[in-house]
Enzyme design. Structure first.
Site: not given
Length: 308
Positions: A148, A172, A240, A243, A266, A275
């Site tokens: 990110r 995150k 993004h 990414r 994730h 994806y």
């Protein structure tokens, strides 16, 4: 802002390591709800399910996008769950509220040829070398690892210490993961670090004063200029998108979905499954190449007629 809301935000920062942008967005959401609850004759901590339902209905009528509505509902559910756990309420009035239906969208990504062109747009001219060194290092790392932009810009300078081929990234929620650093990405990052030695910055991508990282806005301007040099539409590009390109190309070349989940950081593999749209064409090709019925089948009872 109500004391309960401030306590909730402090919990997010201290216990969950919420990003600054997340805290700011949640603070705005709670202030907006607080204003609505005051008009309804109750405080934010005392709002019932009816008040919250009216609030969410008002967001839709005001034209807020389903995605923004969903984020605000997520904030409310977490806030009232926090109040119940802290003994400030006995129920969560947001628990049964329905989330808005989000439109199904596929991630935007570049082709491999477009990525090559973009990296070619970082060739360093003699007159303004540093700007393009930043571009080259950032794009090489983004595309090689799927980071990110928030993770990239705070990478410490010491990330290049030694000859390690992996980067330790804090993502995150404060979760850490290891991502690969390609030979090209490492070489580009080292070239930038040598150029920036005089800044004595703790960051791999320092801002103007050296003591703070490059801003997202600053990087966006660089990416815009690189796109123009590469002959690509800047409107199609964002960190993004790179990414998404990393993830799409990895899957298209046979990467395992679980491994991709770990690389992207994730928490839930369901997020990574967006994806899998790229797998459809690859699976069709595999079936056509290897299935016994592909292209028609000539069995023993379908021998070609050799009679004149």
């Amino acid at each position: 802002m109500a004391v309960q809301a401030e306590s909730f935000l402090e919990m997010l920062a201290a216990e969950r390591g919420a990003a600054v942008n997340t805290l700011r967005a949640y603070a705005r959401d709670l202030r907006d709800l607080e204003s609505f609850a005051a008009q309804a004759g109750c405080g934010i901590a005392g709002a019932d399910a009816g008040v919250l339902r009216d609030y969410m209905t008002g967001l839709a009528r005001a034209g807020l996008s389903p995605r923004t509505q969903a984020r605000r509902l997520s904030c409310l559910k977490q806030f009232y769950l926090f109040l119940t756990r802290e003994g400030m309420r006995t129920d969560n009035p947001a628990a049964l509220l329905d989330a808005p239906r989000l439109p199904a969208t596929l991630p935007r990504f570049l082709t491999e040829e477009e990525v090559d062109a973009l990296l070619g747009g970082c060739d360093v001219p003699p007159d303004d070398g540093r700007r393009w060194l930043v571009a080259r290092a950032a794009l090489e790392i983004l595309y090689a690892s799927g980071l990110r932009i928030s993770e990239l810009l705070v990478l410490p300078r010491r990330a290049l210490a030694g000859d390690a081929r992996m980067l330790l990234v804090r993502g995150k929620g404060g979760r850490e993961r290891l991502v690969p650093l390609s030979v090209q990405a490492r070489a580009a990052a080292e070239a930038l670090a040598v150029r920036d030695q005089a800044l004595r910055s703790p960051y791999l991508f320092p801002g103007r004063d050296g003591q703070r990282p490059l801003t997202r806005q600053g990087f966006d301007r660089i990416l815009h200029d690189v796109a123009l040099r590469a002959g690509l539409d800047p409107a199609r590009l964002s960190p993004h998108v790179l990414r998404h390109s990393f993830a799409t190309h990895m899957l298209a070349r046979g990467a395992d979905l679980r491994a991709l989940q770990m690389l992207l950081g994730h928490a839930d593999i369901a997020t990574t499954q967006i994806y899998t749209h790229v797998l459809a064409e690859r699976l069709r090709t595999v079936v056509e190449a290897h299935h016994p019925l592909a292209g028609g089948r000539k069995g023993a009872d379908e021998q070609p007629d050799t009679q004149p």
